[in-house]
Each structure stands twice: as structure tokens, then as C-alpha cells.
Design a protein around this motif. Structure first.
Motif, PDB file in Angstrom:
ATOM      1  N   UNK A 170       0.837  -1.200   0.000  1.00 56.42           N
ATOM      2  CA  UNK A 170       0.000   0.000   0.000  1.00 56.42           C
ATOM      3  C   UNK A 170       0.870   1.247   0.000  1.00 56.42           C
ATOM      4  N   UNK A 171       2.087   1.126   0.508  1.00 58.29           N
ATOM      5  CA  UNK A 171       3.011   2.252   0.512  1.00 58.29           C
ATOM      6  C   UNK A 171       3.758   2.318  -0.820  1.00 58.29           C
ATOM      7  N   UNK A 231       3.399  -4.856   9.017  1.00 55.33           N
ATOM      8  CA  UNK A 231       2.895  -3.712   9.782  1.00 55.33           C
ATOM      9  C   UNK A 231       1.687  -3.044   9.129  1.00 55.33           C
ATOM     10  N   UNK A 236      -5.236  -1.869  14.381  1.00 57.93           N
ATOM     11  CA  UNK A 236      -4.797  -0.953  15.432  1.00 57.93           C
ATOM     12  C   UNK A 236      -5.988  -0.165  15.965  1.00 57.93           C
ATOM     13  N   UNK A 243      -9.404  -1.269  13.801  1.00 60.47           N
ATOM     14  CA  UNK A 243      -9.654  -1.692  12.416  1.00 60.47           C
ATOM     15  C   UNK A 243      -8.320  -1.743  11.680  1.00 60.47           C
ATOM     16  N   UNK A 244      -8.394  -2.196  10.428  1.00 61.21           N
ATOM     17  CA  UNK A 244      -7.204  -2.177   9.587  1.00 61.21           C
ATOM     18  C   UNK A 244      -6.913  -0.725   9.238  1.00 61.21           C
ATOM     19  N   UNK A 245      -6.057  -0.083  10.013  1.00 59.72           N
ATOM     20  CA  UNK A 245      -5.896   1.363   9.908  1.00 59.72           C
ATOM     21  C   UNK A 245      -5.224   1.778   8.605  1.00 59.72           C
ATOM     22  N   UNK A 246      -4.460   0.870   8.025  1.00 59.30           N
ATOM     23  CA  UNK A 246      -3.715   1.237   6.822  1.00 59.30           C
ATOM     24  C   UNK A 246      -4.242   0.479   5.609  1.00 59.30           C
ATOM     25  N   UNK A 247      -4.311  -0.839   5.723  1.00 59.72           N
ATOM     26  CA  UNK A 247      -4.672  -1.616   4.540  1.00 59.72           C
ATOM     27  C   UNK A 247      -5.257  -2.952   4.965  1.00 59.72           C
ATOM     28  N   UNK A 248      -6.287  -3.403   4.282  1.00 60.85           N
ATOM     29  CA  UNK A 248      -6.782  -4.740   4.530  1.00 60.85           C
ATOM     30  C   UNK A 248      -5.909  -5.728   3.762  1.00 60.85           C
TER      31      UNK A 248
ATOM     32  N   UNK B 174       5.093   6.723   2.716  1.00 58.28           N
ATOM     33  CA  UNK B 174       4.160   7.503   1.900  1.00 58.28           C
ATOM     34  C   UNK B 174       3.325   6.545   1.059  1.00 58.28           C
ATOM     35  N   UNK B 175       2.102   6.940   0.800  1.00 54.14           N
ATOM     36  CA  UNK B 175       1.210   6.106   0.006  1.00 54.14           C
ATOM     37  C   UNK B 175       0.417   6.990  -0.944  1.00 54.14           C
ATOM     38  N   UNK B 179      -4.743   7.779   4.755  1.00 54.88           N
ATOM     39  CA  UNK B 179      -5.186   7.008   5.915  1.00 54.88           C
ATOM     40  C   UNK B 179      -6.016   7.844   6.880  1.00 54.88           C
ATOM     41  N   UNK B 182      -9.347   7.456   5.265  1.00 55.49           N
ATOM     42  CA  UNK B 182      -9.787   6.087   5.558  1.00 55.49           C
ATOM     43  C   UNK B 182     -10.368   5.982   6.958  1.00 55.49           C
ATOM     44  N   UNK B 205      -2.567   3.343  17.920  1.00 54.42           N
ATOM     45  CA  UNK B 205      -2.127   2.528  19.057  1.00 54.42           C
ATOM     46  C   UNK B 205      -2.261   1.057  18.712  1.00 54.42           C
TER      47      UNK B 205
END
Lengths: 331, 296
Positions: A170-171, A231, A236, A243-248, B174-175, B179, B182, B205
């Protein structure tokens, strides 16, 4: 349009060749490439054998040297470039400016590809590498939409390779130090993300915990399938919500975009997964071979076949596959 | 060594930005980086506003640098970066290139620049190439250690200035995705500019309550503050010329004064914080190495 398939070892390389790959990409068994995992990759003897096998069938072999060498390791990386040239690989896939200049200077005949780790997301960046080092192909980070890919193709003489299938970062590749932050090991410098040596699975009354160097990445109930603690794919607590804060955990599958990619002049489709099994490589290569052949034969009436999708879904990481950034549901 | 205030990485309301830089003008900082260095959608300040701020800070005796976007995806992103580069040239300032596309544009126009931390300089050869392209200063990537820095600087490159982040959350990733959007189940293109509600990003957290990361739009930062207070002698010995402090909503003036005192050889009186320095010692970035130890 070329189909570029992953080979984490000789069996996968042979399977890719047998299954219809136009090119396979490989790496040496060390930190010079971004899939520096235990038990994976090639030493000199196995790469020689792989080259002979692939070339016998007219298949090209690329070698990824796509991590960023540090000054005190510099000679290890340049020696890898020398070895690649000596063994006769068809291209090296590089990210570091210094290494690219070295390859151009010492091995002017060696074909250079810009790795996805080079983070080149626009034609100005790609043309910079072209003008300075004569790169012949660039692999685009998995962050661009379809119109953006087309804009790049239109404005550069460099061949463009895009990811078609596999795990999804995702990054922006080459711009992620999350793993370095938690473990000290990074894709950029060590060729590994969330290394196995830092991973712990711990059974607790609350569920199965996955930890990376002690940091709790996720916790799974008995009914959930525990994922690897990468990660960006953890759950988180953010503002009181977990939830999946960045990516599922999903994977990329762009099969249905094939006619569009073909039409806009994309030179190659890359399959992710040097860390995956020969069975994965064979399955994915066969499906994409069939699809590319059909799209070339009949671009106007290309139709996705359900059997292709079924076969690809079987080997996807995570339960679902997405079109990634190419179409942007999140945009 | 010169004290630098890096670009404001968070998205603050317009007036707050003006007030912040009014305060900065009076602080003992030598160099100030201005402009948007995270997200192409942020627009509280127009380029003209940044230019006006630049003039004001230059009058206050600061060297001004114009930062640019770290992720250039579309033609409109390219246009936005070209405008910033032109503004820097017009003002006689350096621009900070955070992307190789910007490097190409700068090299073409023969404009001197700062090679930003996202350009991934990990060896002396790469630095030399950026110098040939017009870099006058370069910034160490956050994940790079003292050993990496020493290796790069072992080849004497006197004409080049070296900048290191010494205080601030480490920009880790970076993406193309956002987020922050999101978090609120919003599309990136209709994000309602929620970043405005979080003047120092959104804390992430772990499920057991450990502060781990910070969401700042398309950028992911560390939760802890990277802090190289006790490493200043090592930085100086290696030949580092510029020390970067990254702006924060409340603490920046106090931090700037503390580092200034350190540079003058006085006791710093550094405020307490959740600090980390692992990257410098080739340890996990989030760790804190207690003693400044010898690095071979």
C-alpha cells in the motif's frame, strides 16, 4: 506485451518457463535484492543453470539488485552487478542511482531496468533515469491509477512494466521504513520487510496474537485466519476504533484491465511473488499467458473467463483480490 | 552547525500557519523550509502565501528553502511542483526536491537544490550524482544510521552541505492512499480535509494501547519523536552542517531554543518526551539507546 514471472529458486524458474513466461526475474541469495528471505534465491551455480534452461526456450532472465547499497557494502553490490553481466542475464533491475551509474560505466552493454523500489511515479522521474543512465524499462510503483499509467507511457521513451498480480504494497515502494522502525530491518537496506526472525505467534486467552519484535500487530479470534504480521496489514486502535488502519490484507489482480493496458502500450506485466511456491508460479503464469494471448488475439472482445479468476483466487494472499490503485475505489 | 526548521508536515488552518511563522521569525533558527511537503490536496495556503511568508522570514534573517511534494503522480502534481521550483528560483532560494522528477526539472534549469530525505541517499556514489545534478545540500534518510552517514561522508565532498533530522517524528512511509480519509470512511478526493482537525496527526495505538504510529494523510510517521540531542558531538565530528527540527504544534519554540543552547555549549534544558533514536544506532527505529556509544 511481455509476461514477467517471479522465480525464488530453480524449480520456480523452470516452472515459469514451462508455463509460458516471456521473462523470469530472480535475485542473488543476499541483501542485494528486495526478497532477501531464508531459503530463497540463487547462487552462481543455480543461476547459471537457470539461465541455460530459460535461454534454451527463448525466455529472458532478469536479476533484481534493487536494494540501496551502503558505502561500507558498496563492493558487494558492484560485484553482484559484475557477476550478473558475466553470467549473461538479460537485464538487471536497479533502484540506486550510484549502482546504476556503475553498471552503465562498467557494463555499457548490460540492459538496465528501473526497479519499483526506485519510486518513479511520473515521466519526469523516469526520463531522469533514462537521460542519465539509459534505462530501457521502468517498473511503476503500485500506486498509480490507469489514466496516470497512460500519462507516463505517453511521455517517455522508456518501456513501462506494471504489476498485474500478487501481494500488494500500500506504501510507495522504496519509501517505506515501517519495518525498519519496528525491527531495524528494511526493504530499502536489507531487502526484507517484517523479517521472520522478528515474528512471534502467541496464543492468549484473547486469541492468537501476532507480534513483530514485540509490537502487537494483530490478534485473531478462533474463527479468523491469522495473517502474517506485516505492519501495514495490522489492526490498530485509532480514535477508539480498532480496524485495519492502513490496509486490509488483499492482493492485486488486474486481469480485467489487460485490454486497457495493452491498448495504452504497457510493455510488460509483472507477477509478484518470488517468495511463493513453484505451484503458485505455475498456476499464475498459465492463467496470465492464456489471458495475454487472448487479449492480443482479440482485444475488442476480450472477456474474463471465470475459470481464470477461480484459479487466481485460489492462490491469492488474503481472501480477496482487488484492482489496487489502477481503479481507485478509495479515491 | 546551522539550525533548520523543516517543512510543516501537518495541515493547519491558514491563520495558524501565519501565526506559527510569525513566532518562528523571532526564534534563533537559521534556515526555514516552507511549502507543502505531504499532500497535493492541501491548499489552506496558496503558493503566493508561502512566497509572502518567505519574504517575511528572509527579512528576519532566515535562509528560506521551498519544499516540494514527495509523491508526484499526475500532470497537475507536476505543474504544482514546477510552480514551486519557479518561485524558489525567482526568490533566489533553494528548492528541496523530494522526488526524482523534481530533480530532473531542477537539473534541466540549472537550479541548485536540496536533495530531500526521500531520494534515498545511502552511499557516496549516489550523493555524487545528485551533486552533479545540482544538489548543494542533502538530507539523510530517517532510517539511515551513523555508520551509513559516516560512509557517505568518508569521501570528502566539501562543496556539499549535510542535513540530519535531529528532532521530530520520523516520516516513515508515503502512500497514494490517505489514511486520515480512511479513518473517517471518506474517499481521498472527498476527504473533507479532515487533516485540519489533527494538528499533529492521528495517533495509532496497538491493540494493547502502545502508541506506535501517526497517521498524517498520505504520510505515516512514527509515534515517538526522533531525538539526537546527545549525538550532536558525533554529528559535528562527521561534518554535518545542518540540524533539522520538524515543526510541532506547541513544542517547537522551546525545542529550537534548547538546541540553540546546546550549540552554544550551554545546558539545553530539553523538555521530556517520548523519544527514540534507534535508527542512528542501527537498532529498531522505535528503540531508545541510552548511552551514546562508540561506533566503529
Amino acid at each position: 506485451m511481455e509476461l514477467v514471472c517471479p522465480a525464488g529458486g530453480l524449480p520456480a524458474l523452470k516452472t515459469a518457463v514451462d508455463s509460458g513466461a516471456d521473462c523470469v526475474y530472480t535475485g542473488f541469495r543476499d541483501a542485494t535484492n528486495a526478497r532477501n528471505f531464508a531459503g530463497l534465491n540463487f547462487d552462481e551455480a543455480s543461476l547459471k543453470e537457470g539461465l541455460a534452461y530459460a535461454h534454451r526456450y527463448g525466455v529472458k532472465v532478469f536479476l533484481a539488485l534493487n536494494t540501496f547499497p551502503q558505502t561500507h557494502h558498496w563492493r558487494q553490490w558492484t560485484a553482484a552487478v559484475d557477476k550478473a553481466a558475466e553470467l549473461g542475464v538479460d537485464a538487471v533491475i536497479l533502484a540506486d542511482l550510484g549502482l546504476m551509474a556503475y553498471a552503465r560505466r562498467v557494463h555499457p552493454q548490460l540492459r538496465l531496468h528501473l526497479s519499483v523500489q526506485g519510486s518513479a511515479t511520473n515521466y519526469e522521474a523516469i526520463n531522469f533515469y533514462y537521460e542519465r543512465f539509459g534505462i530501457q524499462r521502468a517498473v511503476l510503483p503500485r500506486v498509480l491509477s490507469l489514466p496516470q499509467v497512460e500519462q507516463v507511457v505517453k511521455n517517455t521513451p522508456v518501456e513501462i512494466e506494471v504489476f498485474g498480480f500478487g501481494g500488494l504494497c500500500v506504501m510507495v515502494e522504496g519509501r517505506c521504513a515501517l519495518s525498519a522502525y519496528a525491527t531495524g530491518i528494511s526493504p530499502n537496506c536489507h531487502g526484507a520487510c517484517s523479517p521472520g526472525s522478528a515474528v512471534r505467534y502467541v496464543e492468549t486467552p484473547q486469541g492468537l496474537e501476532t507480534r513483530l519484535n514485540g509490537v502487537l500487530i494483530d490478534r485473531f479470534s478462533r474463527t479468523e485466519r491469522a495473517g502474517y504480521p506485516t505492519i501495514c496489514k495490522g489492526r490498530y486502535a485509532v480514535g477508539g476504533e480498532t480496524y485495519y488502519a492502513i490496509e486490509e490484507p488483499t492482493s492485486l489482480n488486474t486481469l480485467e484491465l489487460l485490454p486497457a493496458l495493452l491498448r495504452m502500450g504497457v510493455a510488460a506485466i509483472k507477477i509478484e511473488g518470488r517468495q511463493r511456491s513453484p505451484a503458485y508460479v505455475g498456476q499464475v503464469t498459465r492463467v496470465w499467458r492464456a489471458a495475454i494471448d487472448e487479449a492480443k488475439r482479440n482485444p475488442e472482445h476480450f472477456k474474463l473467463r471465470q475459470e481464470w479468476m477461480t484459479q487466481l483466487n485460489k492462490v491469492s494472499e488474503g481472501a480477496q483480490a482487488t484492482l489496487g490503485a489502477y481503479n481507485r475505489p478509495w479515491k | 552547525m546551522r539550525l533548520v526548521l523543516g517543512p510543516l508536515l501537518y495541515y493547519w488552518p491558514r491563520q495558524r500557519v501565519f501565526d506559527f511563522y510569525d513566532e518562528i521569525a523571532a526564534l534563533p533558527v537559521d534556515v526555514v523550509y516552507l511549502g507543502e511537503a505531504v499532500c497535493a490536496r492541501r491548499h489552506e495556503l496558496r503558493l503566493e502565501d508561502w512566497q509572502a511568508l518567505g519574504e517575511r522570514l528572509a527579512q528576519a534573517g532566515k535562509e528560506v528553502v521551498f519544499s516540494t511534494l514527495p509523491l508526484i503522480e499526475s500532470e497537475s502534481d507536476l505543474k504544482a511542483v514546477r510552480r514551486v521550483l519557479a518561485a524558489a528560483q525567482e526568490a533566489g532560494c533553494l528548492a528541496e526536491a523530494n522526488e526524482m522528477g523534481a530533480v530532473r526539472m531542477l537539473a534541466e534549469s540549472g537550479q541548485a537544490f536540496v536533495a530531500g530525505a526521500t531520494l534515498n541517499v545511502f552511499n557516496a556514489e549516489t550523493l555524487q550524482l545528485l551533486k552533479e545534478a545540482g544538489a548543494r545540500r542533502w538530507v539523510l534518510p530517517p532510517e539511515a544510521s551513523e555508520k551509513v552517514l559516516a560512509g557517505i561522508l568518508s569521501r570528502k565532498n566539501d562543496a556539499l552541505e549535510t542535513e540530519v533530522l535531529v528532532h521530530g517524528r520520523a516520516p516513515l512511509a508515503y502512500s497514494a492512499r490517505c489514511f486520515t480519509a480512511r479513518r473517517f470512511r471518506l474517499q481521498k478526493d472527498a476527504c473533507e480535509f479532515r487533516c485540519l482537525d489533527f494538528p499533529e496527526g492521528i495517533p495509532v495505538l496497538t491493540r494493547e494501547g502502545q502508541p506506535f504510529l501517526t497517521l498524517n494523510g498520505i504520510q505515516t510517521q512514527s509515534a515517538k519523536v526522533y531525538h539526537l540531542e546527545r549525538e550532536l558531538p558525533a554529528l559535528q565530528a562527521l561534518g554535518v552542517t545542518h540540524l533539522r527540527i520538524s515543526p510541532a504544534p506547541e513544542a517547537t519554540p522551546e525545542i529550537v531554543r534548547a538546541y540553540r543552547r546546546l550549540l552554544e555549549g550551554a545546558p539545553a534544558g530539553m523538555p521530556n518526551g517520548d523519544y527514540c533514536n534507534g535508527f542512528w544506532y542501527e537498532e529498531p527505529g522505535l528503540s531508545w539507546v541510552e548511552c551514546a556509544r562508540e561506533v566503529a
